[in-house]
Design an enzyme around this catalytic site. Structure first.
Site, PDB file in Angstrom:
ATOM      1  N   GLU A   1      45.944  40.051  38.463  1.00 58.18           N
ATOM      2  CA  GLU A   1      44.489  40.011  38.346  1.00 58.18           C
ATOM      3  C   GLU A   1      43.850  39.293  39.530  1.00 58.18           C
ATOM      4  OE1 GLU A   1      42.947  41.758  36.247  1.00 58.18           O
ATOM      5  OE2 GLU A   1      44.723  42.326  35.085  1.00 58.18           O
TER       6      GLU A   1
ATOM      7  N   ASP B   1      44.296  50.612  35.987  1.00 50.83           N
ATOM      8  CA  ASP B   1      44.176  50.690  37.448  1.00 50.83           C
ATOM      9  C   ASP B   1      44.274  52.123  37.948  1.00 50.83           C
ATOM     10  OD1 ASP B   1      43.965  47.933  37.458  1.00 50.83           O
ATOM     11  OD2 ASP B   1      46.094  47.609  37.838  1.00 50.83           O
TER      12      ASP B   1
END
Length: 392
Positions: A81, A177
């Site tokens: 992250e 993602d």
């Protein structure tokens, strides 16, 4: 995720733990501990680890190694992250926080990039970091003496798992993602909102597929991930669509003006208020004091929730000024409509008072927003000269 608390910060970004993380960490430790022997066998076969399986399965070793591997896994998630976050910061997007929770981690960007190149770069940064963490874990695995069986197991496990997670995250299931990479490529040739809707549709389809696999394999985690992807894809697609619909639309364009508002006075009894709510089909009223020398004055807001706090048999004895809210949420008429929507969502309220120079000039509610959104979708525009009359 409202049940989170801060544990520190990295690069100025707050790191938070959601309460669900405190449940999933011991669960992961247990699951890894249960699989020590077969995983060690795979490491011995695939990486020539030379791990003494007997040494790491004796006594409490499986649970200690499971806990170490689970902590290492979530450290990798934080770094993943951070990859997203630092890249986003480079493009000028502030990061509110990174939160570890039930399904991993979430980097909370204050605003999502609409430039496809920026989104592509931000999206792939996390998986790249995960691969690098896997490579780093493998390098440490090679450097650790063969006599340290436990350390070699944990490092070998993390080396493989971080690469697997990078690959898994690249599945084009928006908003994972890979789904964001898909949206970035779609946005090269079509409007951002359209690209989002198409990526979300593909993401929801893949979520259904993942859910079916989870059901066949009796995998609660896989089912949970599928559910999260489906809900998150729907939510973000709706938010992006609303943002596109309300571009250049202000609160003043869609609010109910003060002249059309139903108001109530402070001395009105709660019983009379409830009767008005039933008759007029409204659940919230600005409270206006007309007894002051300076004229009408906004003193509060009373809602159906406030009235319900009074027992029905006592409502004649209580007045509005005893139950109303005086901590008012207000907004200016020239604020963006999306700002009002986000403020209502963040504060879990159904309406905002529109105030200018201290005077009440209108009210914007969720029903105002949804009516305007419906008009925009059907006609393509909001006509500021024709105010909506949908106060709730």
């Amino acid at each position: 995720m409202p049940r989170s608390f801060r544990i520190g910060s990295l690069f100025g970004i707050p790191i938070k733990l959601d309460l669900t993380f405190l449940l999933v960490l011991p669960l992961f430790a247990y699951l890894i501990g249960e699989q020590i022997e077969p995983v060690a066998g795979l490491l011995n076969d695939g990486l020539a680890a030379g791990i003494d399986v007997g040494a790491i399965t004796a006594g409490t070793m499986p649970w200690l190694l499971g806990l170490a591997a689970a902590i290492g896994l979530f450290v990798g998630v934080v770094l993943h992250e951070l990859g997203h976050s630092l890249t986003a910061q480079r493009y000028g997007f502030p990061i509110d926080s990174i939160t570890l929770w039930l399904f991993g981690g979430i980097a909370a960007l204050s605003e999502m990039p609409e430039d496809w190149r920026q989104e592509l770069t931000i999206a792939i940064a996390g998986p790249i970091v995960s691969v690098l963490v896997g490579v780093g874990s493998y390098a440490l695995f090679l450097a650790v003496p063969e006599s340290l069986d436990g350390a070699r197991f944990v490092l070998g496990y993390l080396a493989i798992l971080n690469v697997v997670l990078a690959v898994f995250n690249m599945i084009p299931a928006f908003p994972m993602d890979g789904g964001r990479v898909l949206r970035a490529f779609l946005a090269r040739s079509r409007p951002y909102a359209t690209a989002t809707q198409q990526a979300a549709s593909i993401g929801k389809l893949l979520a259904v597929f993942m859910g079916l696999i989870g059901l066949m394999e009796s995998s609660i985690i896989f089912i949970g991930v599928a559910f999260f992807v489906y809900i998150a894809a729907s939510s973000e697609a709706q938010q992006v669509t609303m943002k596109a619909a309300f571009q250049d639309v202000t609160v003043g364009d869609i609010m109910t003006p003060a002249s059309d508002l139903h108001t109530v006075e402070p001395e009105t009894t709660v019983a009379a208020l409830v009767q008005r709510m039933f008759t007029e089909r409204h659940t919230g009223y600005p409270v206006i004091d007309t007894s002051a020398f300076e004229g009408e004055r906004l003193v509060g807001l009373v809602t159906l929730t406030d009235a319900r706090e009074i027992d029905p048999v006592e409502r004649d004895a209580f007045t509005v000024d005893e139950v109303m809210t005086t901590d008012l949420r207000t907004i200016a008429p020239d604020s963006d409509a999306m700002t009002a929507i986000e403020e209502m969502r963040e504060n879990d309220i159904g309406r905002l008072l529109v105030v200018e120079d201290g005077d009440l000039i209108g009210l914007i509610s969720r029903s105002d927003v949804m009516t305007a959104f419906d008009i925009v979708q059907k006609s393509g525009a909001v006509n500021p000269s024709s105010q909506l009359r949908t106060a709730d």
